[in-house]
Design a protein around this motif. Structure first.
Motif, PDB file in Angstrom:
ATOM      1  N   ILE A  99       0.839  -1.208   0.000  1.00 48.38           N
ATOM      2  CA  ILE A  99       0.000   0.000   0.000  1.00 48.38           C
ATOM      3  C   ILE A  99       0.870   1.253   0.000  1.00 48.38           C
ATOM      4  O   ILE A  99       0.600   2.224  -0.723  1.00 48.38           O
ATOM      5  CB  ILE A  99      -0.945  -0.002   1.213  1.00 48.38           C
ATOM      6  CG1 ILE A  99      -1.968  -1.136   1.106  1.00 48.38           C
ATOM      7  CG2 ILE A  99      -1.662   1.333   1.337  1.00 48.38           C
ATOM      8  CD1 ILE A  99      -2.900  -1.029  -0.059  1.00 48.38           C
ATOM      9  N   ALA A 100       1.952   1.240   0.796  1.00 53.02           N
ATOM     10  CA  ALA A 100       2.857   2.391   0.842  1.00 53.02           C
ATOM     11  C   ALA A 100       3.524   2.605  -0.515  1.00 53.02           C
ATOM     12  O   ALA A 100       3.669   3.753  -0.973  1.00 53.02           O
ATOM     13  CB  ALA A 100       3.915   2.178   1.925  1.00 53.02           C
ATOM     14  N   ASN A 144       0.935   4.036  -2.882  1.00 50.65           N
ATOM     15  CA  ASN A 144       0.677   5.449  -2.574  1.00 50.65           C
ATOM     16  C   ASN A 144       1.790   6.344  -3.107  1.00 50.65           C
ATOM     17  O   ASN A 144       1.531   7.445  -3.626  1.00 50.65           O
ATOM     18  CB  ASN A 144       0.521   5.641  -1.066  1.00 50.65           C
ATOM     19  CG  ASN A 144      -0.819   5.126  -0.562  1.00 50.65           C
ATOM     20  OD1 ASN A 144      -1.776   5.007  -1.320  1.00 50.65           O
ATOM     21  ND2 ASN A 144      -0.895   4.818   0.721  1.00 50.65           N
ATOM     22  N   ALA A 145       3.031   5.870  -2.978  1.00 51.79           N
ATOM     23  CA  ALA A 145       4.161   6.650  -3.487  1.00 51.79           C
ATOM     24  C   ALA A 145       4.090   6.778  -5.006  1.00 51.79           C
ATOM     25  O   ALA A 145       4.449   7.819  -5.575  1.00 51.79           O
ATOM     26  CB  ALA A 145       5.472   5.989  -3.065  1.00 51.79           C
ATOM     27  N   THR A 166       1.229   6.559  -6.920  1.00 48.73           N
ATOM     28  CA  THR A 166       0.056   7.335  -7.350  1.00 48.73           C
ATOM     29  C   THR A 166       0.117   8.790  -6.900  1.00 48.73           C
ATOM     30  O   THR A 166      -0.632   9.622  -7.413  1.00 48.73           O
ATOM     31  CB  THR A 166      -1.235   6.695  -6.816  1.00 48.73           C
ATOM     32  OG1 THR A 166      -1.155   6.571  -5.381  1.00 48.73           O
ATOM     33  CG2 THR A 166      -1.420   5.298  -7.413  1.00 48.73           C
ATOM     34  N   ALA A 167       0.997   9.088  -5.912  1.00 48.95           N
ATOM     35  CA  ALA A 167       1.113  10.474  -5.446  1.00 48.95           C
ATOM     36  C   ALA A 167       1.601  11.389  -6.566  1.00 48.95           C
ATOM     37  O   ALA A 167       1.307  12.583  -6.588  1.00 48.95           O
ATOM     38  CB  ALA A 167       2.066  10.547  -4.248  1.00 48.95           C
ATOM     39  N   GLU A 204      -5.628  10.229  -4.327  1.00 45.50           N
ATOM     40  CA  GLU A 204      -5.809  10.123  -2.889  1.00 45.50           C
ATOM     41  C   GLU A 204      -5.070   8.883  -2.364  1.00 45.50           C
ATOM     42  O   GLU A 204      -5.156   7.808  -2.956  1.00 45.50           O
ATOM     43  CB  GLU A 204      -7.296  10.000  -2.544  1.00 45.50           C
ATOM     44  CG  GLU A 204      -8.084  11.285  -2.724  1.00 45.50           C
ATOM     45  CD  GLU A 204      -7.695  12.341  -1.698  1.00 45.50           C
ATOM     46  OE1 GLU A 204      -7.322  11.953  -0.563  1.00 45.50           O
ATOM     47  OE2 GLU A 204      -7.741  13.532  -2.029  1.00 45.50           O
ATOM     48  N   PRO A 205      -4.335   9.009  -1.265  1.00 52.10           N
ATOM     49  CA  PRO A 205      -3.607   7.848  -0.723  1.00 52.10           C
ATOM     50  C   PRO A 205      -4.564   6.811  -0.132  1.00 52.10           C
ATOM     51  O   PRO A 205      -5.621   7.154   0.402  1.00 52.10           O
ATOM     52  CB  PRO A 205      -2.719   8.455   0.372  1.00 52.10           C
ATOM     53  CG  PRO A 205      -3.422   9.714   0.772  1.00 52.10           C
ATOM     54  CD  PRO A 205      -4.091  10.225  -0.469  1.00 52.10           C
ATOM     55  N   LEU A 206      -4.181   5.577  -0.269  1.00 51.06           N
ATOM     56  CA  LEU A 206      -4.960   4.487   0.303  1.00 51.06           C
ATOM     57  C   LEU A 206      -4.491   4.206   1.717  1.00 51.06           C
ATOM     58  O   LEU A 206      -3.344   4.470   2.077  1.00 51.06           O
ATOM     59  CB  LEU A 206      -4.816   3.221  -0.546  1.00 51.06           C
ATOM     60  CG  LEU A 206      -5.353   3.274  -1.978  1.00 51.06           C
ATOM     61  CD1 LEU A 206      -4.990   1.984  -2.711  1.00 51.06           C
ATOM     62  CD2 LEU A 206      -6.858   3.478  -1.979  1.00 51.06           C
ATOM     63  N   ASN A 207      -5.399   3.647   2.508  1.00 47.35           N
ATOM     64  CA  ASN A 207      -5.050   3.225   3.859  1.00 47.35           C
ATOM     65  C   ASN A 207      -5.037   1.705   3.890  1.00 47.35           C
ATOM     66  O   ASN A 207      -5.906   1.060   3.298  1.00 47.35           O
ATOM     67  CB  ASN A 207      -6.085   3.770   4.860  1.00 47.35           C
ATOM     68  CG  ASN A 207      -5.592   3.659   6.290  1.00 47.35           C
ATOM     69  OD1 ASN A 207      -5.197   2.588   6.740  1.00 47.35           O
ATOM     70  ND2 ASN A 207      -5.617   4.780   6.996  1.00 47.35           N
ATOM     71  N   SER A 208      -4.051   1.142   4.564  1.00 47.23           N
ATOM     72  CA  SER A 208      -3.959  -0.320   4.619  1.00 47.23           C
ATOM     73  C   SER A 208      -5.184  -0.939   5.266  1.00 47.23           C
ATOM     74  O   SER A 208      -5.520  -2.101   4.997  1.00 47.23           O
ATOM     75  CB  SER A 208      -2.693  -0.754   5.374  1.00 47.23           C
ATOM     76  OG  SER A 208      -2.727  -0.279   6.713  1.00 47.23           O
TER      77      SER A 208
END
Length: 266
Positions: A111-112, A115-116, A118-119, A124-128
């Motif tokens: 997920i991290a 997020n890096a 797609t940033a 929008e960042p995803l949450n695990s």
């Protein structure tokens, strides 16, 4: 003496009779005891989750395992090395450890990384926590069983005589046609017993997802005994449900094996 070899008489399946009596005793207990009825009523809600986890994870493991087997038989050394590294790594880890690692270490890492990536596009960042534990468990089982299935596929495909592929190539069949029409049907007859055994093992190992709180049969049994302390009745019903599924699958696979032995090869 006629000189003809007589077929040996088939063994009477006493084991199946004993298993039927055991399951019959369990059914009688459910019908005659209110505690057994209550346990079955609660645990039956986990049958769908157990079946879904087993089927989805096994199908995913088959796809990944077949890809790993193709890599293991590739002419490219680096593909063979990657495949061997993955297979030995995964087979060397207990499934329970892999399940916990995927759920609480690998998934947040993925997920991290996502997020890096797609940033850059302003997403929008995803949450695990948005990834359900159910699908983390399915992913872990896919990774675990793909390593075992890769070896089964590889061994089965390599067991087919090379002359079969050469003859098909001489007839003008493409590489994919040779695999689909000639190699894999023969390999499937060889791999069916271990292939089926692994699926039965998957049904049993799906109970490990209970450690993540996934509401399968095993997890519902834990919840039930924490409420009513009826360990005997609850776990008898849980064992009966798993035994019914695995025994049914085992009989189906035996029937399929006998049919394939009688059916002429195409």
């Amino acid at each position: 003496m006629t000189g003809k070899k007589q077929d040996a008489p088939a063994d009477f399946p006493w084991w199946l009779l004993a298993m039927g009596l055991l399951l019959g005793a369990g059914i009688f207990g459910v019908l005659s005891d209110s505690h057994y009825k209550a346990a079955l009523s609660m645990l039956s809600g986990g049958i769908w989750i157990t079946a879904m986890v087993s089927v989805v994870a096994y199908l995913g493991a088959c796809v990944l395992g077949l890809g790993l087997a193709a890599m293991a038989m590739s002419r490219a050394v680096w593909l063979r090395q990657i495949s061997r590294f993955y297979i030995e790594l995964i087979r060397g880890l207990p499934i329970l450890v892999l399940l916990l690692y995927v759920a609480f270490a690998l998934t947040p890492m993925l997920i991290a990384g996502l997020n890096a990536l797609t940033a850059v596009f302003g997403a929008e960042p995803l949450n695990s926590r948005d990834v359900p534990l159910l699908w983390r468990a399915v992913l872990a089982l896919i990774l675990a069983y793909s390593a075992f299935l890769a070896e089964i596929f590889r061994a089965g495909i390599e067991a087919v005589d090379a002359g079969q592929s050469e003859a098909a190539q001489a007839l003008g069949l493409s590489r994919w046609q040779r695999f689909r029409l000639v190699i894999f049907p023969q390999a499937f007859r060889i791999i069916l017993p271990p292939f089926g055994n692994d699926f039965i093992a998957m049904v049993k190992d799906s109970s490990l997802v209970a450690i993540l709180g996934v509401t399968d049969i095993a997890q519902l049994a834990k919840i039930a005994v924490s409420q009513n302390f009826r360990y005997m009745e609850t776990y008898n019903v849980a064992a009966m449900l798993y035994l019914t599924m695995t025994l049914g699958l085992s009989l189906m696979l035996r029937g399929l094996e006998r049919w394939l032995k009688r059916a002429p090869p195409r």
